[in-house]
Design a protein around this motif. Structure first.
Motif, PDB file in Angstrom:
ATOM      1  N   ARG A 137       0.820  -1.217   0.000  1.00  0.00           N
ATOM      2  CA  ARG A 137       0.000   0.000   0.000  1.00  0.00           C
ATOM      3  C   ARG A 137       0.849   1.261   0.000  1.00  0.00           C
TER       4      ARG A 137
ATOM      5  N   ASN B 244       1.534   2.082  -3.930  1.00  0.00           N
ATOM      6  CA  ASN B 244       0.535   2.892  -4.646  1.00  0.00           C
ATOM      7  C   ASN B 244      -0.066   3.970  -3.753  1.00  0.00           C
ATOM      8  N   ARG B 245       0.520   4.118  -2.596  1.00  0.00           N
ATOM      9  CA  ARG B 245       0.205   5.211  -1.671  1.00  0.00           C
ATOM     10  C   ARG B 245      -1.236   5.222  -1.182  1.00  0.00           C
ATOM     11  N   LEU B 246      -1.818   4.036  -1.053  1.00  0.00           N
ATOM     12  CA  LEU B 246      -3.047   3.963  -0.265  1.00  0.00           C
ATOM     13  C   LEU B 246      -2.664   4.262   1.178  1.00  0.00           C
ATOM     14  N   VAL B 247      -1.400   3.989   1.515  1.00  0.00           N
ATOM     15  CA  VAL B 247      -0.821   4.388   2.790  1.00  0.00           C
ATOM     16  C   VAL B 247       0.368   5.276   2.448  1.00  0.00           C
TER      17      VAL B 247
ATOM     18  N   LEU C  20      -0.367  11.357  -8.913  1.00  0.00           N
ATOM     19  CA  LEU C  20      -0.645  10.074  -8.274  1.00  0.00           C
ATOM     20  C   LEU C  20      -1.782   9.351  -8.985  1.00  0.00           C
ATOM     21  N   ARG C  21      -2.810  10.116  -9.350  1.00  0.00           N
ATOM     22  CA  ARG C  21      -3.922   9.527 -10.086  1.00  0.00           C
ATOM     23  C   ARG C  21      -3.435   8.887 -11.377  1.00  0.00           C
TER      24      ARG C  21
ATOM     25  N   ARG D 147      -1.272   5.759 -10.540  1.00  0.00           N
ATOM     26  CA  ARG D 147      -2.007   4.632  -9.962  1.00  0.00           C
ATOM     27  C   ARG D 147      -2.612   3.744 -11.039  1.00  0.00           C
ATOM     28  N   ARG D 148      -2.909   4.361 -12.185  1.00  0.00           N
ATOM     29  CA  ARG D 148      -3.421   3.543 -13.291  1.00  0.00           C
ATOM     30  C   ARG D 148      -2.409   2.497 -13.698  1.00  0.00           C
TER      31      ARG D 148
ATOM     32  N   MET E  98      -4.178  -3.277  -8.769  1.00  0.00           N
ATOM     33  CA  MET E  98      -4.199  -3.916  -7.453  1.00  0.00           C
ATOM     34  C   MET E  98      -5.247  -5.017  -7.437  1.00  0.00           C
TER      35      MET E  98
ATOM     36  N   PHE F 294      -7.192  -7.551  -4.828  1.00  0.00           N
ATOM     37  CA  PHE F 294      -7.465  -7.668  -3.408  1.00  0.00           C
ATOM     38  C   PHE F 294      -7.885  -9.089  -3.054  1.00  0.00           C
TER      39      PHE F 294
ATOM     40  N   ALA G  69     -13.350  -7.923  -2.958  1.00  0.00           N
ATOM     41  CA  ALA G  69     -13.336  -6.558  -3.481  1.00  0.00           C
ATOM     42  C   ALA G  69     -13.920  -6.462  -4.883  1.00  0.00           C
TER      43      ALA G  69
END
Lengths: 264, 235
Positions: A46, A49-52, A74-75, A78-79, A83, A85, A89
């Motif tokens: 995480r 992809n900077r979910l964290v 970031l947008r 992220r593409r 990810m 899950f 999900a």
């Protein structure tokens, strides 16, 4: 391809989830991330992809420093990171096809996706991917009618339709039976090879990881304890990752199962 | 016992005779309540959803505040709207007191917190499932909001029904700002209160029976709409 430099994450509570994680993953390589619960496996993927948000250190994907990006950048980046899950999900009430197409959300506006006005080439690609993961016949089924393994296949197709350079896979087999787990792992690894994708797969099941990947990274308390080929996972190594336990059983069983699997 | 029999007879007579006054009252009740609920949904759905996915200092207090507004006494809301709309009040020049518009405003104030609070809960639960997925797919904030609202649409019907129940049943607010004027602002609940105080118990009960039947049929209609929408959506 993907480079992590001294990536560190300290949670506001003071818990150090990751400490100075440095590693490099070339394109096309599939890496299994193993370690006990709470070792920082989920936090690591995480942070990429900077979910964290990491506390310090760098994550670099093809010369783009992910850790320095603003929200627009970031947008865009992220593409390029699909990810996958744990099985649940999926948007339950949408069809398989709609779930796969939702992977294009970062590319087309949402209103277009609401009214299912995806560009024809996205739709064609979605059909190709569903065919590839073996779910072509299920395209119009609702997501909540699928079995666990089928749902995970949809998740894989959805991640791939993003046309990513990197796959981040979080416990893909955590709630699947052993046979389905192997099929899913095999599918992920085959697809990475076909598309020359790098992948990091968080996984609890050491035996399963050994069976399919070429490189294993072991985390304990947020520190990399092992980084090497699966054959290097000796009982001593597993003890440093997981703590004291009798490992002979585990490893031997793996070898036998692996053989059977290869034969069949 | 006789009263109750008489009540059913009165209700039956009112309905079969297509009593013009009755239909006027029912029509006004429906207009006021449905308008108030529609406005409340337009305000409450986005407000609740935004609150569900946002994090900012003071958010917890707002959530508690809105939830506590769910229990607002209708007479207090009526009184507040009255103060604003009365000729001495800040909006007195609008001349809206004792009009159906004033009743819609009062009921909107009563219903919006219910819709917003329930929406917040519904969307927050759903967001727990979707949040990482949507963020990992580079969804924008408005994409996230619209996805969640759309996916929760059947549960949101229930939220609007809860608001409708409140609006259709309350008497205090519409009595104060509407004034129960015959042919202008008389609705079912105020009519029942009036007939009861006049001692016309049978007529009051008859109106009550019609109100309950109306409430049941609106709920049934929306519920079947929900079922049909679901069936249609997944056929």
């Amino acid at each position: 391809m993907l480079k992590l430099e001294q990536l560190t994450k300290v949670y506001p509570t003071g818990d150090k989830a990751l400490t100075d994680v440095t590693l490099e993953i070339p394109s096309g390589q599939v890496v299994a991330l193993i370690g006990p619960s709470g070792a920082g496996k989920s936090t690591l993927i995480r942070c990429i992809n900077r979910l964290v948000s990491p506390s310090s250190g760098k994550a670099i994907l093809d010369d783009v420093e992910l850790t320095a990006l603003g929200s627009a950048g970031l947008r865009r980046e992220r593409r390029r990171m699909g990810m996958i899950f744990q099985e649940y999900a999926l948007v339950e009430r949408l069809t398989v096809m709609e779930n796969v197409l939702s992977g294009r959300l970062g590319y087309v506006g949402f209103w277009r996706s609401y009214f299912r006005k995806f560009p024809q080439k996205d739709v064609d690609e979605a059909f190709r991917l569903l065919d590839r993961v073996g779910l072509l016949a299920m395209a119009d089924k609702r997501a909540d009618e699928l079995s666990g393994g089928q749902r995970q296949r949809v998740g894989i197709a959805r991640a791939l339709i993003q046309d990513p350079a990197l796959l981040l896979v979080d416990e893909p087999t955590a709630s699947l039976d052993p046979k389905t787990s192997r099929q899913i792992m095999r599918l992920i690894c085959e697809l990475c090879k076909e598309r020359d994708l790098a992948a990091i797969i968080n996984i609890h099941d050491v035996a399963l990881a050994q069976m399919f990947v070429e490189r294993v990274i072991g985390l304990r308390f947020g520190v990399v304890q092992f980084d090497g080929p699966p054959e290097g996972l000796t009982p001593d190594v597993l003890t440093t990752i997981y703590g004291e336990e009798d490992w002979k059983e585990t490893i031997q069983k793996v070898d036998e199962e692996d053989l059977q699997d290869v034969v069949s | 016992m006789q009263d109750i029999q008489a009540a059913f007879l009165a209700a039956f007579n009112l309905i079969v005779s297509l009593d013009a006054d009755l239909f006027e009252i029912v029509g006004l009740s429906l207009t006021v309540t449905l308008s108030a609920v529609a406005i409340s949904c337009l305000l409450g759905f986005p407000l609740g959803a935004l609150l569900a996915i946002s994090r900012f200092p003071g958010r917890g207090m707002i959530v508690v505040f809105i939830s506590s507004l769910m229990g607002l006494p209708p007479v207090v809301v009526g009184l507040t709207v009255y103060l604003f709309l009365s000729s001495a009040g800040p909006l007195g020049s609008w001349q809206m007191l004792y009009t159906p518009t004033a009743m819609i405003i009062a009921q909107t104030l009563l219903v919006t917190p219910i819709v917003a609070a329930l929406t917040r809960q519904i969307i927050e639960d759903l967001n727990g499932e979707y949040s990482e997925l949507l963020r990992s797919m580079s969804a924008r904030r408005r994409d996230i909001l619209s996805t969640l609202l759309w996916d929760a649409r059947y549960s949101l019907i229930t939220a609007s029904l809860a608001g409708m129940g409140r609006a259709l049943a309350e008497v205090g607010a519409v009595m104060i700002v509407g004034g129960n004027i015959n042919h202008v602002t008389r609705v079912m609940t105020t009519a029942i209160a009036l007939e009861t105080s006049k001692g016309e118990l049978a007529l009051a009960l008859g109106l009550g029976i019609i109100l309950v039947l109306l409430s049941i049929s609106i709920n049934a209609a929306l519920m079947s709409l929900r079922t049909n929408m679901e069936r249609f959506a997944y056929a």
